[in-house]
Write a protein that holds these residues in place. Structure first.
Motif, mmCIF file in Angstrom:
data_model
loop_
_atom_site.group_PDB
_atom_site.id
_atom_site.type_symbol
_atom_site.label_atom_id
_atom_site.label_comp_id
_atom_site.label_asym_id
_atom_site.label_seq_id
_atom_site.Cartn_x
_atom_site.Cartn_y
_atom_site.Cartn_z
ATOM 1 N N MET A 240 0.824 -1.205 0.000
ATOM 2 C CA MET A 240 0.000 0.000 0.000
ATOM 3 C C MET A 240 0.859 1.256 0.000
ATOM 4 O O MET A 240 0.503 2.252 -0.602
ATOM 5 N N ALA A 241 1.977 1.229 0.695
ATOM 6 C CA ALA A 241 2.835 2.407 0.721
ATOM 7 C C ALA A 241 3.293 2.750 -0.694
ATOM 8 O O ALA A 241 3.349 3.921 -1.073
ATOM 9 N N HIS A 242 3.602 1.703 -1.502
ATOM 10 C CA HIS A 242 4.040 1.951 -2.869
ATOM 11 C C HIS A 242 2.909 2.560 -3.687
ATOM 12 O O HIS A 242 3.129 3.447 -4.520
ATOM 13 N N VAL A 243 1.672 2.092 -3.454
ATOM 14 C CA VAL A 243 0.521 2.649 -4.155
ATOM 15 C C VAL A 243 0.395 4.133 -3.863
ATOM 16 O O VAL A 243 0.144 4.947 -4.743
ATOM 17 N N PRO B 50 -2.059 -0.222 -15.025
ATOM 18 C CA PRO B 50 -2.128 -1.679 -14.927
ATOM 19 C C PRO B 50 -1.595 -2.199 -13.593
ATOM 20 O O PRO B 50 -2.108 -3.185 -13.062
ATOM 21 N N TYR B 51 -0.569 -1.533 -13.066
ATOM 22 C CA TYR B 51 -0.010 -1.972 -11.783
ATOM 23 C C TYR B 51 -1.039 -1.824 -10.659
ATOM 24 O O TYR B 51 -1.235 -2.732 -9.842
ATOM 25 N N LEU B 52 -1.704 -0.679 -10.619
ATOM 26 C CA LEU B 52 -2.733 -0.461 -9.601
ATOM 27 C C LEU B 52 -3.874 -1.452 -9.764
ATOM 28 O O LEU B 52 -4.392 -1.988 -8.777
ATOM 29 N N HIS B 53 -4.271 -1.716 -10.999
ATOM 30 C CA HIS B 53 -5.375 -2.647 -11.233
ATOM 31 C C HIS B 53 -4.997 -4.065 -10.803
ATOM 32 O O HIS B 53 -5.847 -4.819 -10.310
ATOM 33 N N LYS B 54 -3.743 -4.425 -10.973
ATOM 34 C CA LYS B 54 -3.276 -5.735 -10.513
ATOM 35 C C LYS B 54 -3.406 -5.839 -8.992
ATOM 36 O O LYS B 54 -3.873 -6.860 -8.458
ATOM 37 N N LEU B 55 -3.002 -4.779 -8.281
ATOM 38 C CA LEU B 55 -3.136 -4.769 -6.827
ATOM 39 C C LEU B 55 -4.595 -4.831 -6.403
ATOM 40 O O LEU B 55 -4.943 -5.507 -5.430
ATOM 41 N N HIS C 16 -6.265 -7.763 -4.151
ATOM 42 C CA HIS C 16 -6.969 -7.464 -2.904
ATOM 43 C C HIS C 16 -8.377 -8.038 -2.929
ATOM 44 O O HIS C 16 -8.863 -8.592 -1.936
ATOM 45 N N PHE C 17 -9.053 -7.935 -4.066
ATOM 46 C CA PHE C 17 -10.415 -8.460 -4.191
ATOM 47 C C PHE C 17 -10.439 -9.970 -3.982
ATOM 48 O O PHE C 17 -11.320 -10.498 -3.300
ATOM 49 N N VAL C 18 -9.484 -10.665 -4.558
ATOM 50 C CA VAL C 18 -9.416 -12.125 -4.388
ATOM 51 C C VAL C 18 -9.155 -12.481 -2.926
ATOM 52 O O VAL C 18 -9.826 -13.344 -2.345
ATOM 53 N N LEU D 119 -12.677 -4.488 -8.558
ATOM 54 C CA LEU D 119 -11.738 -5.197 -9.413
ATOM 55 C C LEU D 119 -10.833 -4.257 -10.199
ATOM 56 O O LEU D 119 -9.670 -4.587 -10.482
ATOM 57 N N LYS D 120 -11.359 -3.073 -10.538
ATOM 58 C CA LYS D 120 -10.590 -2.153 -11.358
ATOM 59 C C LYS D 120 -11.190 -0.762 -11.233
ATOM 60 O O LYS D 120 -12.351 -0.557 -11.591
ATOM 61 N N HIS D 121 -10.422 0.168 -10.715
ATOM 62 C CA HIS D 121 -10.951 1.516 -10.547
ATOM 63 C C HIS D 121 -9.798 2.513 -10.441
ATOM 64 O O HIS D 121 -8.643 2.150 -10.208
ATOM 65 N N GLU D 122 -10.138 3.783 -10.614
ATOM 66 C CA GLU D 122 -9.146 4.831 -10.434
ATOM 67 C C GLU D 122 -8.770 4.937 -8.964
ATOM 68 O O GLU D 122 -9.580 4.678 -8.081
ATOM 69 N N TYR D 123 -7.521 5.316 -8.731
ATOM 70 C CA TYR D 123 -7.037 5.496 -7.364
ATOM 71 C C TYR D 123 -6.927 6.989 -7.084
ATOM 72 O O TYR D 123 -6.200 7.702 -7.791
#
Length: 333
Positions: free
Chosen positions: A1-4, A19-24, A28-30, A153-157
């Motif tokens: 999370m710190a990297h995010v 794509p990196y954020l969406h992977k995280l 997290h969702f899983v 699953l996929k959203h803006e941060y």
């Protein structure tokens, strides 16, 4: 999370996507949505085929549900997002730790998303609005599914430098929040360890883990998600704000730590109290009042009856959304 947070902070935008954020986000969702759902199914199967939950299992569930749920409501929401009261560093840290055990994301992520939600409620950019798809029953169902589950699953941060600069400057809670994944896992494991120690059995440890950890996490997740989805579609509207579809819902008002009075909250975001009528029960506010009485919190914000009545009259006269300032971007520390 710190990297995010570092990634988000470097962009001169209110929200970022990669794509990196969406992977995280998918990971997290899983980990904290799909697996607890499967674990809850397993707990129910075990309850019907091997042994029903014991009094210890249910006690662990209730205690962990209260600690994590009220920490989301009182801590992440009313304190950190909206600055509805003030409290000491030790209390802020405890609310951060127990809120992280709910596994709804780190405190910084949760609060930045929620401040953005208030800024754009039910408009484009609101990361979990159910009202952006259309008004046919099929599209409304699609909106409910999106706001309750699939948005994660996929959203803006949200850019945390823009939305939560005051929290980034709070060293005590930032240090605690960096341990988000550790606290989330501890919230799962701790009930099993306690149950195993008290029962001196592996079965006791397993059922304690399932009911105090997994099932509790699943239930809290559904309650929090229902505030995003159901209370922006169903219920009553004490404050009829234009293009803001927040509703009050008596059932959710009681079982979601007082959060179900969602329309009241959107009208007065900085209020520590969400229940403006005697019948609008708000357990989260009751706890805040007790904490205030013993000196643990202070400067508690609450609108008086005259201010509430004035807001209703103004909205009815102007037919416009409330513009109550919320604890959002560029706040002083």
């Amino acid at each position: 999370m710190a990297h995010v947070e570092q990634v988000a902070g470097k962009r001169d935008k209110k929200a970022v996507s990669s794509p990196y954020l969406h992977k995280l986000q998918r990971r997290h969702f899983v980990l904290f949505d799909i697996l607890p759902t499967l674990g809850t199914v397993g707990a129910l199967w075990l309850a019907f085929t091997v042994r029903p939950p014991t009094a210890l299992d249910l006690t662990l569930f209730a205690v962990m549900w209260a600690l994590t749920g009220f920490s989301i409501s009182i801590g992440f929401h009313r304190l950190f997002t909206h600055r509805a009261f003030k409290t000491s560093a030790p209390v802020r840290v405890l609310l951060t730790v127990f809120g992280c055990m709910a596994a709804r994301s780190s405190m910084i992520t949760w609060t930045s998303q929620h401040r953005r939600h208030h800024e754009l409620a039910d408009h484009e950019g609101d990361v979990h609005s159910p009202n952006l798809f259309g008004q046919t029953w099929r599209l409304r169902l699609k909106g409910l599914w999106y706001s309750h589950f699939s948005w994660m699953l996929k959203h803006e941060y949200p850019n945390v430098v823009h939305y939560v600069p005051d929290l980034l400057a709070d060293k005590a809670i930032m240090k605690a929040d960096r341990g988000y994944l550790r606290w989330a896992v501890l919230g799962l494991v701790l009930p099993g360890v306690i149950a195993g120690a008290l029962t001196q059995s592996w079965l006791g440890a397993l059922t304690g883990f399932l009911w105090g950890g997994v099932v509790r996490q699943f239930v809290v997740a559904q309650q929090v998600s229902a505030l995003n989805s159901l209370t922006h579609m169903f219920g009553t509207r004490m404050f009829k704000m234009k293009d803001n579809h927040s509703h009050n819902n008596a059932l959710f008002g009681l079982i979601t730590w007082g959060e179900g009075w969602h329309n009241n909250h959107h009208a007065f975001p900085d209020s520590a109290n969400f229940g403006f009528r005697w019948y609008q029960l708000d357990p989260g506010y009751w706890i805040i009042r007790v904490m205030e009485a013993v000196g643990l919190v202070w400067d508690v914000k609450r609108p008086d009856a005259e201010r509430i009545a004035g807001r209703i009259q103004r909205l009815e006269a102007l037919d416009e959304p409330a513009a109550e300032p919320t604890a959002g971007a560029r706040m002083p520390g």
